[in-house]
Design a protein around this motif. Structure first.
Motif, PDB file in Angstrom:
ATOM      1  N   ASN A  25      -7.231  -1.228   6.309  1.00 34.91           N
ATOM      2  CA  ASN A  25      -6.924   0.164   6.478  1.00 34.91           C
ATOM      3  C   ASN A  25      -6.764   0.874   4.995  1.00 34.91           C
ATOM      4  O   ASN A  25      -5.912   0.383   4.354  1.00 34.91           O
ATOM      5  CB  ASN A  25      -5.690   0.650   7.228  1.00 34.91           C
ATOM      6  CG  ASN A  25      -5.848   0.228   8.816  1.00 34.91           C
ATOM      7  OD1 ASN A  25      -6.832   0.455   9.371  1.00 34.91           O
ATOM      8  ND2 ASN A  25      -4.866  -0.342   9.403  1.00 34.91           N
ATOM      9  N   PHE A  26      -7.704   1.886   4.655  1.00 41.09           N
ATOM     10  CA  PHE A  26      -7.787   2.316   3.557  1.00 41.09           C
ATOM     11  C   PHE A  26      -7.427   3.753   3.318  1.00 41.09           C
ATOM     12  O   PHE A  26      -8.002   4.658   4.213  1.00 41.09           O
ATOM     13  CB  PHE A  26      -8.946   2.281   2.996  1.00 41.09           C
ATOM     14  CG  PHE A  26      -9.402   2.937   1.651  1.00 41.09           C
ATOM     15  CD1 PHE A  26      -8.910   2.232   0.428  1.00 41.09           C
ATOM     16  CD2 PHE A  26     -10.376   3.947   1.583  1.00 41.09           C
ATOM     17  CE1 PHE A  26      -9.164   2.734  -0.860  1.00 41.09           C
ATOM     18  CE2 PHE A  26     -10.386   4.906   0.331  1.00 41.09           C
ATOM     19  CZ  PHE A  26      -9.914   4.411  -0.957  1.00 41.09           C
ATOM     20  N   ALA A  73     -15.511   2.783   0.125  1.00 40.80           N
ATOM     21  CA  ALA A  73     -14.556   1.921   0.805  1.00 40.80           C
ATOM     22  C   ALA A  73     -15.041   1.692   2.515  1.00 40.80           C
ATOM     23  O   ALA A  73     -15.135   0.647   2.840  1.00 40.80           O
ATOM     24  CB  ALA A  73     -13.314   2.480   0.846  1.00 40.80           C
ATOM     25  N   ALA A  74     -15.498   2.625   2.894  1.00 41.22           N
ATOM     26  CA  ALA A  74     -16.357   2.368   4.390  1.00 41.22           C
ATOM     27  C   ALA A  74     -17.591   1.416   4.215  1.00 41.22           C
ATOM     28  O   ALA A  74     -17.694   0.512   5.207  1.00 41.22           O
ATOM     29  CB  ALA A  74     -16.906   3.915   4.842  1.00 41.22           C
ATOM     30  N   HIS A 126     -11.514   0.630   7.393  1.00 39.88           N
ATOM     31  CA  HIS A 126     -11.295   1.875   8.097  1.00 39.88           C
ATOM     32  C   HIS A 126     -10.424   2.814   7.442  1.00 39.88           C
ATOM     33  O   HIS A 126      -9.431   2.432   6.903  1.00 39.88           O
ATOM     34  CB  HIS A 126     -10.444   1.510   9.301  1.00 39.88           C
ATOM     35  CG  HIS A 126     -11.167   0.658  10.539  1.00 39.88           C
ATOM     36  ND1 HIS A 126     -10.892   0.393  11.654  1.00 39.88           N
ATOM     37  CD2 HIS A 126     -12.742   0.109  10.369  1.00 39.88           C
ATOM     38  CE1 HIS A 126     -11.810  -0.410  12.290  1.00 39.88           C
ATOM     39  NE2 HIS A 126     -12.877  -0.555  11.539  1.00 39.88           N
ATOM     40  N   CYS A 127     -10.968   4.133   7.248  1.00 39.34           N
ATOM     41  CA  CYS A 127     -10.604   4.981   6.209  1.00 39.34           C
ATOM     42  C   CYS A 127      -9.683   6.196   6.701  1.00 39.34           C
ATOM     43  O   CYS A 127      -9.948   6.693   8.011  1.00 39.34           O
ATOM     44  CB  CYS A 127     -11.766   5.620   5.304  1.00 39.34           C
ATOM     45  SG  CYS A 127     -12.798   4.103   4.742  1.00 39.34           S
ATOM     46  N   CYS A 128      -9.012   6.619   5.623  1.00 38.75           N
ATOM     47  CA  CYS A 128      -8.213   8.158   6.163  1.00 38.75           C
ATOM     48  C   CYS A 128      -8.587   8.883   4.615  1.00 38.75           C
ATOM     49  O   CYS A 128      -8.036   8.134   3.775  1.00 38.75           O
ATOM     50  CB  CYS A 128      -6.685   7.575   6.279  1.00 38.75           C
ATOM     51  SG  CYS A 128      -5.793   9.430   6.731  1.00 38.75           S
ATOM     52  N   HIS A 129      -9.045   9.755   5.064  1.00 43.12           N
ATOM     53  CA  HIS A 129      -9.251  10.832   3.587  1.00 43.12           C
ATOM     54  C   HIS A 129      -8.556  12.033   3.725  1.00 43.12           C
ATOM     55  O   HIS A 129      -8.743  12.550   4.877  1.00 43.12           O
ATOM     56  CB  HIS A 129     -10.952  10.744   3.908  1.00 43.12           C
ATOM     57  CG  HIS A 129     -11.483  12.041   2.869  1.00 43.12           C
ATOM     58  ND1 HIS A 129     -12.187  11.533   1.829  1.00 43.12           N
ATOM     59  CD2 HIS A 129     -11.454  13.350   2.733  1.00 43.12           C
ATOM     60  CE1 HIS A 129     -12.549  12.732   0.985  1.00 43.12           C
ATOM     61  NE2 HIS A 129     -12.038  13.594   1.577  1.00 43.12           N
ATOM     62  N   VAL A 130      -7.911  12.238   2.638  1.00 49.11           N
ATOM     63  CA  VAL A 130      -6.720  13.370   2.929  1.00 49.11           C
ATOM     64  C   VAL A 130      -6.824  14.209   1.651  1.00 49.11           C
ATOM     65  O   VAL A 130      -7.025  13.708   0.426  1.00 49.11           O
ATOM     66  CB  VAL A 130      -5.406  12.850   2.634  1.00 49.11           C
ATOM     67  CG1 VAL A 130      -4.325  14.064   2.874  1.00 49.11           C
ATOM     68  CG2 VAL A 130      -5.063  11.783   3.903  1.00 49.11           C
ATOM     69  N   ALA A 150      -4.648  -0.726   1.746  1.00 46.61           N
ATOM     70  CA  ALA A 150      -5.240  -0.322   0.571  1.00 46.61           C
ATOM     71  C   ALA A 150      -5.293   1.172   0.195  1.00 46.61           C
ATOM     72  O   ALA A 150      -5.438   1.967   1.216  1.00 46.61           O
ATOM     73  CB  ALA A 150      -6.776  -0.782   0.358  1.00 46.61           C
ATOM     74  N   ILE A 151      -4.800   1.588  -1.056  1.00 50.98           N
ATOM     75  CA  ILE A 151      -4.357   2.826  -1.249  1.00 50.98           C
ATOM     76  C   ILE A 151      -5.174   3.463  -2.759  1.00 50.98           C
ATOM     77  O   ILE A 151      -4.657   2.757  -3.656  1.00 50.98           O
ATOM     78  CB  ILE A 151      -3.116   3.434  -1.063  1.00 50.98           C
ATOM     79  CG1 ILE A 151      -2.364   2.942   0.085  1.00 50.98           C
ATOM     80  CG2 ILE A 151      -2.693   4.950  -1.291  1.00 50.98           C
ATOM     81  CD1 ILE A 151      -0.911   3.195   0.402  1.00 50.98           C
TER      82      ILE A 151
END
Length: 279
Positions: A113-114, A128-129, A134-138, A185-186
């Motif tokens: 989870n990124f 990252a994808a 698996h990404c979260c874009h903010v 991962a952040i």
């Protein structure tokens, strides 16, 4: 072939090629003399801040165009602030994130989870994808998140697991902590000064420590990395390195300058700082 290249720099300017478009833009740190004065005639347009913000030759440019940058297809367009929708000094970071997630995903036999905070137009999210994350874009800007989603479509990643979030990053992190959502991962690239979704003020010298504490609280039990970047003057590689060392006791911290590079005979231009914590 990569569609970005730094062609020359000097006299407080930089000459860059983005696919079919060559631009001459301000670059305060390029205090040296240009190495190739004749190359500057190639510029299709010129941006200046001398008497306000002004593009010269913008009418000769397409409204938008595509460029392949380190394996990521990006839609580019000139903005009123002289930006284009990509910061090419982050290209090496994209490569590192893609390779790190790909390697760790293979080792763990499951996707990581990124989380990408202050995520702009999505170059790092898409890298990252591509690495299997698996990404979260903010990002607080609805327009930038839509731009990033369009870039995802250009890369055939419209169906990849990505959460597209328009929100103030600190408020988002607080909610994720309450929801017990965790990330392996952040990446965070906090602005010197910005506004959140509802007008929240973000000034890096006051807000960054809170952001980092919140980042620590949403790290998973098996973290892979935390990557911190900054374009703020004074936030040098050592500053970022010290912040991560105090935040996370175990693991290793590396740091350096983000660089614009390109033609073999073009001087590299320092364009910010990075530090990364690796478990």
């Amino acid at each position: 072939m990569d569609d970005y290249s730094l062609l020359d720099s000097g006299h407080g300017r930089k000459l860059e090629r983005f696919g079919k478009v060559t631009l001459d833009r301000p670059c305060a740190q390029a205090v040296w003399n240009p190495a190739h004065p004749t190359r500057w005639k190639q510029a299709d347009a010129f941006f200046t801040r001398e008497n306000g913000l002004e593009w010269r030759g913008r009418d000769r440019l397409p409204e938008s165009w595509l460029a392949s940058i380190n394996g990521v297809q990006m839609k580019l367009s000139t903005t009123d602030f002289g930006h284009l929708g990509v910061f090419p000094e982050t290209r090496a970071m994209w490569d590192w994130i893609r390779a790190s997630l790909e390697k760790e995903t293979s080792r763990r036999k499951e996707p990581l989870n990124f989380l990408n905070l202050f995520a702009y137009s999505g170059g790092a999210t898409l890298a990252a994808a591509q690495g299997g994350g698996h990404c979260c874009h903010v990002d607080a800007s609805k327009g930038m998140v839509e731009w990033a989603r369009e870039n995802a479509r250009l890369n055939g990643l419209q169906d990849h697991p990505v959460r597209w979030i328009v929100d103030d990053c600190n408020k988002f992190l607080q909610r994720e902590q309450r929801r017990n959502r965790r990330y392996d991962a952040i990446l965070l690239d906090p602005p010197s000064f910005g506004r959140g979704k509802s007008g929240e003020l973000y000034k890096i010298e006051h807000a960054l420590m809170e952001t980092l504490d919140l980042v620590k609280n949403v790290l998973s039990d098996r973290p892979c990395f935390v990557y911190l970047t900054s374009h703020t003057p004074g936030f040098t590689p050592i500053v970022l390195q010290n912040l991560l060392r105090q935040l996370l006791a175990k693991g290793k911290v590396e740091a350096g300058e983000m660089l614009l590079s390109g033609e073999p005979d073009a001087l590299c231009v320092p364009s910010g700082a990075w530090a990364r914590w690796i478990m």
